[in-house]
Design an enzyme around this catalytic site. Sequence first.
Site, mmCIF file in Angstrom:
data_model
loop_
_atom_site.group_PDB
_atom_site.id
_atom_site.type_symbol
_atom_site.label_atom_id
_atom_site.label_comp_id
_atom_site.label_asym_id
_atom_site.label_seq_id
_atom_site.Cartn_x
_atom_site.Cartn_y
_atom_site.Cartn_z
ATOM 1 N N ARG A 133 43.484 10.619 -5.291
ATOM 2 C CA ARG A 133 43.651 11.425 -3.727
ATOM 3 C C ARG A 133 42.122 12.603 -3.946
ATOM 4 O O ARG A 133 41.258 12.124 -3.522
ATOM 5 C CB ARG A 133 44.698 12.974 -3.780
ATOM 6 C CG ARG A 133 44.772 13.611 -3.448
ATOM 7 C CD ARG A 133 43.868 14.705 -2.850
ATOM 8 N NE ARG A 133 43.619 16.445 -4.109
ATOM 9 C CZ ARG A 133 43.367 17.308 -4.060
ATOM 10 N NH1 ARG A 133 41.964 16.985 -3.233
ATOM 11 N NH2 ARG A 133 43.276 17.189 -5.407
ATOM 12 N N ASP A 134 42.064 13.542 -5.109
ATOM 13 C CA ASP A 134 40.888 14.175 -5.588
ATOM 14 C C ASP A 134 39.851 13.258 -5.388
ATOM 15 O O ASP A 134 38.961 13.386 -5.161
ATOM 16 C CB ASP A 134 41.334 14.896 -5.946
ATOM 17 C CG ASP A 134 40.023 16.436 -6.617
ATOM 18 O OD1 ASP A 134 38.978 16.276 -5.687
ATOM 19 O OD2 ASP A 134 39.815 17.285 -6.606
ATOM 20 N N HIS B 154 37.028 20.839 -12.349
ATOM 21 C CA HIS B 154 35.285 19.853 -11.774
ATOM 22 C C HIS B 154 35.031 20.052 -13.359
ATOM 23 O O HIS B 154 34.537 21.114 -13.293
ATOM 24 C CB HIS B 154 35.300 20.347 -10.494
ATOM 25 C CG HIS B 154 35.991 19.919 -9.170
ATOM 26 N ND1 HIS B 154 36.363 17.965 -9.027
ATOM 27 C CD2 HIS B 154 37.397 20.179 -9.154
ATOM 28 C CE1 HIS B 154 37.427 18.313 -8.131
ATOM 29 N NE2 HIS B 154 38.136 19.429 -8.381
ATOM 30 N N CYS C 248 34.588 17.335 -3.840
ATOM 31 C CA CYS C 248 35.817 17.813 -2.859
ATOM 32 C C CYS C 248 34.401 17.690 -1.612
ATOM 33 O O CYS C 248 33.209 18.369 -1.276
ATOM 34 C CB CYS C 248 35.760 19.415 -2.630
ATOM 35 S SG CYS C 248 36.236 19.782 -0.831
ATOM 36 N N ASN D 57 36.896 15.000 -11.142
ATOM 37 C CA ASN D 57 37.144 16.357 -11.973
ATOM 38 C C ASN D 57 37.442 15.694 -13.725
ATOM 39 O O ASN D 57 36.075 14.464 -13.988
ATOM 40 C CB ASN D 57 38.792 15.885 -11.671
ATOM 41 C CG ASN D 57 38.865 16.097 -10.384
ATOM 42 O OD1 ASN D 57 39.129 15.757 -9.454
ATOM 43 N ND2 ASN D 57 39.969 17.389 -10.667
HETATM 44 P P1 HMG Z 1 42.028 22.148 12.775
HETATM 45 O O1 HMG Z 1 40.989 21.029 13.996
HETATM 46 O O2 HMG Z 1 41.692 23.369 13.020
HETATM 47 O O3 HMG Z 1 43.195 21.884 13.476
HETATM 48 O O4 HMG Z 1 41.674 21.523 11.408
HETATM 49 P P2 HMG Z 1 43.758 22.076 14.321
HETATM 50 O O5 HMG Z 1 45.178 22.920 13.640
HETATM 51 O O6 HMG Z 1 43.066 23.177 14.987
HETATM 52 O O7 HMG Z 1 44.684 21.217 15.817
HETATM 53 C C1 HMG Z 1 43.880 20.226 16.066
HETATM 54 C C2 HMG Z 1 44.271 18.551 16.326
HETATM 55 O O8 HMG Z 1 44.598 18.254 14.882
HETATM 56 C C3 HMG Z 1 46.066 18.380 16.888
HETATM 57 O O9 HMG Z 1 46.271 17.553 17.528
HETATM 58 C C4 HMG Z 1 46.558 18.680 15.808
HETATM 59 O O10 HMG Z 1 48.087 18.128 15.330
HETATM 60 C C5 HMG Z 1 45.672 17.359 14.612
HETATM 61 P P3 HMG Z 1 45.406 17.448 18.791
HETATM 62 O O11 HMG Z 1 46.971 18.359 19.307
HETATM 63 O O12 HMG Z 1 44.341 17.738 19.597
HETATM 64 O O13 HMG Z 1 45.775 15.881 19.585
HETATM 65 N N1 HMG Z 1 46.164 17.540 13.134
HETATM 66 C C6 HMG Z 1 46.768 16.857 12.609
HETATM 67 N N2 HMG Z 1 47.077 15.483 12.597
HETATM 68 C C7 HMG Z 1 47.156 15.052 11.137
HETATM 69 N N3 HMG Z 1 47.326 16.100 9.857
HETATM 70 C C8 HMG Z 1 47.144 17.071 10.547
HETATM 71 C C9 HMG Z 1 46.980 18.284 11.494
HETATM 72 N N4 HMG Z 1 46.304 19.081 11.397
HETATM 73 C C10 HMG Z 1 46.379 18.919 12.442
HETATM 74 N N5 HMG Z 1 47.827 17.416 9.607
HETATM 75 C C11 HMG Z 1 42.871 21.497 9.194
HETATM 76 C C12 HMG Z 1 42.547 22.166 10.564
HETATM 77 C C13 HMG Z 1 43.993 22.078 8.012
HETATM 78 C C14 HMG Z 1 44.318 20.419 10.153
HETATM 79 C C15 HMG Z 1 41.988 20.471 9.018
HETATM 80 O O14 HMG Z 1 40.890 21.372 8.413
HETATM 81 C C16 HMG Z 1 42.238 19.857 7.494
HETATM 82 O O15 HMG Z 1 42.841 18.707 7.701
HETATM 83 N N6 HMG Z 1 41.292 19.985 7.067
HETATM 84 C C17 HMG Z 1 41.313 19.027 5.323
HETATM 85 C C18 HMG Z 1 40.099 19.311 4.072
HETATM 86 C C19 HMG Z 1 40.837 18.603 3.100
HETATM 87 O O16 HMG Z 1 41.004 17.805 2.899
HETATM 88 N N7 HMG Z 1 39.411 18.924 1.959
HETATM 89 C C20 HMG Z 1 39.635 18.566 -0.164
HETATM 90 C C21 HMG Z 1 41.417 18.475 0.330
HETATM 91 S S1 HMG Z 1 40.648 20.186 -0.291
HETATM 92 C C22 HMG Z 1 40.514 20.089 -1.785
HETATM 93 O O17 HMG Z 1 39.687 19.333 -2.656
HETATM 94 C C23 HMG Z 1 40.672 21.488 -3.250
HETATM 95 C C24 HMG Z 1 41.308 20.975 -4.705
HETATM 96 O O18 HMG Z 1 41.269 19.117 -5.113
HETATM 97 C C25 HMG Z 1 41.523 21.528 -5.657
HETATM 98 C C26 HMG Z 1 40.031 22.073 -5.950
HETATM 99 O O19 HMG Z 1 39.337 21.618 -6.912
HETATM 100 O O20 HMG Z 1 40.071 23.340 -5.887
HETATM 101 C C27 HMG Z 1 42.493 20.835 -3.760
HETATM 102 MG MG MG Z 2 39.763 19.667 -6.789
#
Ligand code: HMG
Ligand code: MG
Length: 318
Positions: A30-31, A230, A261, A270
Amino acid sequence: MTGVLRRPATHPAPAVGTDAEVTIWEVGPRDGLQNEAGVIPTATKVEFVQRLVAAGLPIVEATSFVHPKWVPQLADAADLLTALAADDALGETARDLPVLVPNERGLDRAIELGCRHVAIFASATETFARRNLNRSFEDQFAMFAPTVTRAREAGMRVRGYLSMCFGDPWEGEVPLRQVVESGVRLLELGCDQLSLGDTIGVGTPGHVRALLAAYADAGVGTDQLALHFHDTYGQALTNTYAALEAGARTFDASAGGLGGCPYAESATGNLATEDLVWMLEGLGVRTGVDLDALITTSAWMAGELGRPSASRVVRARG
Ligand code: HMG
Ligand code: MG
């Protein structure tokens, strides 16, 4: 390669003890893979997860049900889980592989596939909440609250990630109190574990101790916490050791040191799982991980990605 030890000599450290029960939470699929520039075939991801499970990693985080436009690298999440569920060797346990869900839409997708373990991911800072989740700091909790409630009602385990716990590339230093208050809110929503993320790898061992002490003062013990380091500034392993001495027992790591990320530019890989296992074996702490199988897996993955592994152990073992 000749002249290279296959295992470290065992020298226990009294502050840790050889009976420490450490859990390695593998985040490579995933990450690690969310940050790759190229497209990785789903079949390669399936094999990666299968090999990590076969190497003895107790928890392998498989993918994310995030918006496919936000993270196209993991847009094949449903296909990946369907393929894993069809694998006889994994069987029912495929449903226990954790997956990230940011909201109810993501949770629905995970439920459809029979997942039993999800993770939400919050930010300790305003800027990263907006950049990573398109939500304000406050609004992210409103997004998570029904997600966690419904997941718990469905009998799922729910982890809460908290990012930017040791520093934020836009906001700089992040006060301990802010990190503790944000994390406590995730636990109060119903998360069964809180993973403290050093998203951009800037933390140092004294900072780790101070943060764990601040959580303890707020009534959150190390049994509820995991650490997610990380390695951007080369501090991940020493930070892990500091946390281990302070009583933490769950550590996130990524095979081959993959990771980062896409919404935090200064994030690199990581802590490498091999480097963590090497240290734990040297301390006499059992991990259940077959180090040789893990190294072979990361060397294979490095070949698939077309660049050398970031793990020092993988490189040393050639
Ligand atoms: P948004 O654009 O604000 O979404 O994104 P929305 O709620 O306004 O919805 C818009 C459209 O997206 C809608 O469709 C929803 O159905 C669809 P429409 O009605 O327009 O046809 N939608 C989705 N479709 C599929 N799957 C979903 C989903 N949600 C809404 N889950 C959102 C908001 C949170 C979805 C977006 O910002 C996002 O996906 N962000 C993810 C970013 C990410 O994955 N980052 C990496 C992971 S975090 C990380 O790596 C850190 C970590 O490792 C810890 C660390 O290192 O600190 C965990
Ligand atoms: Mg991470």
